[in-house]
Design a protein around this motif. Structure first.
Motif, short mmCIF file in Angstrom:
data_model
loop_
_atom_site.label_atom_id
_atom_site.label_comp_id
_atom_site.label_asym_id
_atom_site.label_seq_id
_atom_site.Cartn_x
_atom_site.Cartn_y
_atom_site.Cartn_z
N SER A 129 -2.83 -2.20 -7.76
CA SER A 129 -3.71 -1.22 -8.39
C SER A 129 -4.31 -0.34 -7.30
CB SER A 129 -4.82 -1.91 -9.20
OG SER A 129 -5.62 -2.71 -8.36
N GLU A 130 -4.91 0.79 -7.71
CA GLU A 130 -5.31 1.83 -6.76
C GLU A 130 -6.59 1.51 -5.99
OE1 GLU A 130 -3.23 4.02 -6.22
OE2 GLU A 130 -2.60 5.24 -7.91
N GLY A 131 -7.48 0.69 -6.54
CA GLY A 131 -8.77 0.46 -5.90
C GLY A 131 -9.81 1.44 -6.40
N LEU A 183 -11.76 3.51 -10.74
CA LEU A 183 -10.75 3.60 -11.79
C LEU A 183 -9.73 2.48 -11.67
CD1 LEU A 183 -10.13 7.45 -11.89
CD2 LEU A 183 -11.42 6.06 -13.50
N ASP A 184 -9.35 2.17 -10.45
CA ASP A 184 -8.45 1.05 -10.16
C ASP A 184 -7.20 1.08 -11.04
OD1 ASP A 184 -7.83 -1.10 -8.58
OD2 ASP A 184 -8.70 -2.58 -9.95
N ALA A 185 -6.56 2.24 -11.11
CA ALA A 185 -5.39 2.40 -11.97
C ALA A 185 -4.25 1.48 -11.52
CB ALA A 185 -4.92 3.86 -11.93
N TYR A 186 -3.47 1.02 -12.48
CA TYR A 186 -2.36 0.10 -12.22
C TYR A 186 -1.20 0.82 -11.54
CZ TYR A 186 1.33 -3.31 -13.18
OH TYR A 186 2.36 -4.21 -13.06
N ARG A 187 -0.57 0.16 -10.60
CA ARG A 187 0.60 0.69 -9.92
C ARG A 187 1.84 -0.07 -10.41
NH1 ARG A 187 -1.72 1.00 -3.65
NH2 ARG A 187 -3.00 2.87 -3.96
N PRO A 188 2.51 0.43 -11.44
CA PRO A 188 3.61 -0.34 -12.04
C PRO A 188 4.87 -0.41 -11.21
CG PRO A 188 3.45 1.83 -13.06
CD PRO A 188 2.27 1.70 -12.13
N ASN A 189 5.02 0.46 -10.21
CA ASN A 189 6.28 0.53 -9.46
C ASN A 189 6.14 0.11 -8.00
OD1 ASN A 189 7.70 1.61 -11.74
ND2 ASN A 189 6.74 3.60 -11.32
N VAL A 190 5.10 -0.67 -7.69
CA VAL A 190 4.91 -1.07 -6.30
C VAL A 190 5.62 -2.37 -5.95
CG1 VAL A 190 2.81 -2.41 -6.67
CG2 VAL A 190 3.13 -1.20 -4.50
N TRP A 191 6.00 -3.14 -6.95
CA TRP A 191 6.58 -4.47 -6.70
C TRP A 191 7.87 -4.45 -5.89
CZ3 TRP A 191 11.44 -5.16 -8.55
CH2 TRP A 191 11.85 -4.31 -9.59
N PRO A 192 8.72 -3.39 -5.95
CA PRO A 192 9.93 -3.43 -5.10
C PRO A 192 9.61 -3.57 -3.61
CG PRO A 192 10.20 -1.77 -6.80
CD PRO A 192 8.76 -2.23 -6.86
N TYR A 193 8.47 -3.01 -3.18
CA TYR A 193 8.10 -3.17 -1.76
C TYR A 193 7.82 -4.63 -1.45
CZ TYR A 193 5.56 -2.94 2.63
OH TYR A 193 5.15 -3.17 3.92
N ARG A 194 7.12 -5.31 -2.35
CA ARG A 194 6.84 -6.74 -2.17
C ARG A 194 8.15 -7.51 -2.03
NH1 ARG A 194 5.43 -9.06 -7.61
NH2 ARG A 194 7.69 -8.85 -7.70
N ASP A 195 9.10 -7.23 -2.92
CA ASP A 195 10.38 -7.94 -2.88
C ASP A 195 11.17 -7.58 -1.62
OD1 ASP A 195 9.58 -8.91 -5.29
OD2 ASP A 195 11.22 -8.04 -6.45
N TYR A 196 11.01 -6.35 -1.14
CA TYR A 196 11.67 -5.94 0.10
C TYR A 196 11.18 -6.79 1.28
CZ TYR A 196 11.84 -3.39 4.52
OH TYR A 196 11.97 -3.06 5.84
N VAL A 197 9.89 -7.02 1.35
CA VAL A 197 9.32 -7.82 2.44
C VAL A 197 9.82 -9.26 2.36
CG1 VAL A 197 7.19 -8.72 3.46
CG2 VAL A 197 7.27 -6.36 2.64
N VAL A 198 9.80 -9.82 1.15
CA VAL A 198 10.30 -11.19 0.96
C VAL A 198 11.76 -11.29 1.39
CG1 VAL A 198 10.83 -12.97 -0.75
CG2 VAL A 198 8.68 -11.71 -0.90
N ARG A 199 12.54 -10.32 0.95
CA ARG A 199 13.97 -10.32 1.25
C ARG A 199 14.21 -10.17 2.76
NH1 ARG A 199 14.90 -7.30 -2.63
NH2 ARG A 199 14.82 -5.28 -1.58
N SER A 200 13.44 -9.34 3.42
CA SER A 200 13.59 -9.13 4.86
C SER A 200 13.34 -10.42 5.63
CB SER A 200 12.64 -8.03 5.34
OG SER A 200 12.96 -6.78 4.76
N LEU A 201 12.32 -11.15 5.24
CA LEU A 201 12.01 -12.41 5.91
C LEU A 201 13.11 -13.44 5.66
CD1 LEU A 201 8.19 -12.58 5.20
CD2 LEU A 201 9.25 -12.41 7.44
#
Length: 211
Positions: free
Chosen positions: A122-124, A127-145
């Motif tokens: 979310s944005e913080g 308003l803290d709007a939801y970020r629906p398309n940020v999860w690929p970055y999380r998976d990229y980090v997991v995959r890299s490790l």
């Protein structure tokens, strides 16, 4: 003051801390199994302390599994390792290799990098709007490790993944690795953001400081 051409590096620039070569202190003389242990033993001796005794197999598998995967070992895993450890010293190395090869390893250790770059879904702010398309970055980090990606490559991809893609003569991703290069640049978008911020210039400065 004479003007400088872009890319020129002066002798004064080279003294900046990030350009100074990392010093490698001499390893203390020791019968330790690794240089790290040699430094630890030297500091213990300096302070009149003795190392703790080696962990027994049950304690070892619990510590290693929690550390590397964030999860406890199953009772069956503990029992099997205890029997194997008493029969062969190679059991310890085999255990560590198994844990490092587990998908849970990347999931466990990715959290440290994600915390460092302030990953959030979310944005913080208010308003803290939801970020629906940020999860690929999380998976990229997991995959890299989990793929043992070299650290220097890991960092370069996040700072300039798009440029690395274009350097290959590609304008759009053609493979999964190409897509990773663009996904990695999500690193530049994790800062707190408020779309209706009145002080847009101040917000931009905060974003640049965060990056």
């Amino acid at each position: 003051k004479p003007s400088r051409k872009p890319g020129d590096i002066t002798e004064e620039d080279k003294k900046w801390w990030s350009f100074v070569p990392v010093k490698s202190p001499p390893v203390p003389k020791s019968n330790a199994a690794s240089p790290i242990d040699a430094f630890v033993q030297a500091k213990l001796a300096e302070n009149g302390l003795k190392p703790s005794p080696p962990a027994d197999p049950v304690a070892f598998i619990r510590r290693a599994t929690f550390d590397l995967t964030g999860l406890p070992p199953t009772p069956e895993e503990v029992e099997a390792f205890a029997h194997e450890a008493y029969a062969s010293k190679e059991a310890y190395a085999k255990l560590i290799d198994r844990l490092l090869e587990s998908p849970r390893y990347g999931e466990r250790w990715a959290q440290h990098w994600l915390d460092l770059v302030r990953y959030a879904e979310s944005e913080g702010y208010r308003l803290d709007a939801y970020r629906p398309n940020v999860w690929p970055y999380r998976d990229y980090v997991v995959r890299s490790l989990n793929n043992d990606k070299p650290y220097d490559q890991f960092v370069r991809e996040q700072i300039a993944g798009d440029e690395l893609l274009y350097a290959q003569g590609k304008t759009v991703p053609q493979t999964a690795d190409d897509l990773d290069l663009l996904t990695a640049t999500g690193f530049l978008r994790h800062t707190i953001y408020e779309y209706n911020q009145r002080d847009s210039e101040g917000q931009w400065k905060l974003i640049m400081n965060e990056v």
